[in-house]
Design an enzyme around this catalytic site. Structure first.
Site: not given
Ligand SMILES: O=c1[nH]cnc2cc3nc(NCc4cccs4)[nH]c3cc12
Ligand SMILES: [Zn+2]
Length: 372
Positions: A94, A218, A268, A306, A308, A311, A337
């Site tokens: 990311d 977003g 992810d 499961c 795995c 399990c 798991h």
């Molecule tokens: O617009 C995004 N741009 C780049 N990376 C992201 C990662 C992101 N991850 C979540 N939510 C997952 C969470 C992780 C922790 C609390 S909620 N929303 C996300 C939006 C974006």
């Molecule tokens: Zn399992």
């Protein structure tokens, strides 16, 4: 060096679900796919061998964290992220925008980039599209993400419009900052908040620039699931069928099934790993919280359905004991798991799409949860 490419292998006839294959220089990725999150160059609690045993094809790492510690130059000097963490399959990073907002302090956005203070030592940094791209290339990721602003929810339409336009200008700068021919792929990230017309505009702006894949950003920022699905339906039709679609930060098993049926290829989320460490386990009949007294003498596996390693070898009673005792093995076994559950669910979804029976697969998925 195999260049990055995506094959659309099969389109389900009754839903938007699709079966695809991503080719990277470090191997193939069968889609739909879930990517375990390895924020600081480790999927917390799992050895790379365990990740392979549960079928992980690609994992995610975070630019923000690795930039701050140990530093991308250090990782590059030591041979890159794959060498550093002993993971020879694909890695997606990311770009740091999201973490700057969720972890960084005292942030200031400008056309240039985002000024922030490290949550570790308060040091000040300016993260720009150029730096975010360079850091990901230094880490050696196979798929790198454009630098964007993940817009908080809810936000006024005017703010969403201005931020989305800025992210589009940043995306172009990321593409222009790319090192030639290093075999990695660059994905653009669609913003636009929860406004269908702004989502469409964001798609059009990114398509004009041109990326190897397109992510929906977003989302998973506190919105209702129904809002998330509406945004998927408003966005996915404007993305090319012959490119991967990735929804970032999503989600629960239900979110994944609903996303796949709307045409999403990649996901992810910290859900399976974070919940594991809190004793919440995913099963084919819903979630169980292993700390509950009802499991104290329960010799069944977490999920009898499961297959795995956990399990096959441990009882709920033992897992509860480990968790109650604060043992390190509790996180290791619970994570093993949960990641197996998520990846097995994706494997089953891929088979169902191939057999044109994703509708039945989805129906059975919900039925198994309703009857427990
Ligand atoms: O617009 C995004 N741009 C780049 N990376 C992201 C990662 C992101 N991850 C979540 N939510 C997952 C969470 C992780 C922790 C609390 S909620 N929303 C996300 C939006 C974006
Ligand atoms: Zn399992």
């Amino acid at each position: 060096m195999i260049p990055f490419s995506f094959d659309l292998l099969h389109q389900d006839t009754r839903t938007q679900a699709r079966r695809g294959r991503i080719h990277t220089s470090r191997g193939k990725i069968e889609t739909p796919i879930f990517m375990p999150v390895g924020t600081q160059a480790t999927v917390k609690g799992l050895l790379p061998e365990a990740l392979k045993e549960v079928g992980a094809q690609i994992i995610l790492a975070n630019t923000y964290h690795l930039f701050l510690r140990p530093g991308h130059q250090t990782v590059q000097d030591l041979g890159g992220l794959h060498r550093f963490m002993n993971w020879d399959r694909p890695i997606l990073t990311d770009s740091g925008g999201f973490q700057v907002f969720s972890l960084g302090q005292l942030r200031k956005i400008s056309e240039e980039g985002v000024l922030f203070q490290s949550h570790l030592d308060g040091s000040t940094h300016l993260l720009t599209p150029e730096l975010a791209t360079g850091v990901q290339e230094a880490l050696g990721a196979d798929i790198i993400m454009a630098f964007d602003e993940c817009i908080a929810y809810p936000s006024p339409r005017d703010y969403v419009q201005r931020s989305t336009d800025l992210s589009a200008r940043w995306a172009r700068r990321c593409k222009e900052a790319r090192r030639e021919g290093d075999g990695s792929a660059l994905f653009g990230i669609v913003q636009g908040g929860m406004f269908p017309d702004l989502r469409r505009k964001s798609c059009e702006d990114l398509l004009e620039i041109g990326f190897d894949g397109y992510a929906l950003g977003g989302l998973s920022v506190g919105e209702e699931a129904s809002v998330m699905y509406d945004v998927m339906e408003a966005t996915l039709p404007h993305l090319p069928h012959d490119h991967p679609r990735y929804v970032m930060g999503v989600g629960t098993p239900e979110n994944l099934i609903e996303g796949i049926s709307r045409g999403v290829d990649m996901f992810d989320c910290v859900m399976p790993t974070r919940n594991a460490r809190n004793g919440v386990l995913f099963t084919s009949f819903g979630r169980i919280s292993i700390k509950q007294a009802r499991y104290a003498r329960d010799e069944q596996p977490v999920d009898p359905a499961c297959g795995c390693y956990v399990c096959r070898n441990y009882s709920r009673a033992y897992l509860r004991h480990l968790y109650q005792s604060g043992e390190i093995l509790a996180s290791v076994l619970n994570t093993h798991h949960n990641i197996h559950y998520y990846l097995d669910l994706m494997a089953s979804a891929r088979s169902a799409i191939e057999a044109n029976s994703f509708v039945e697969f989805k129906r059975d998925f919900y039925h198994q949860r309703a009857t427990h």
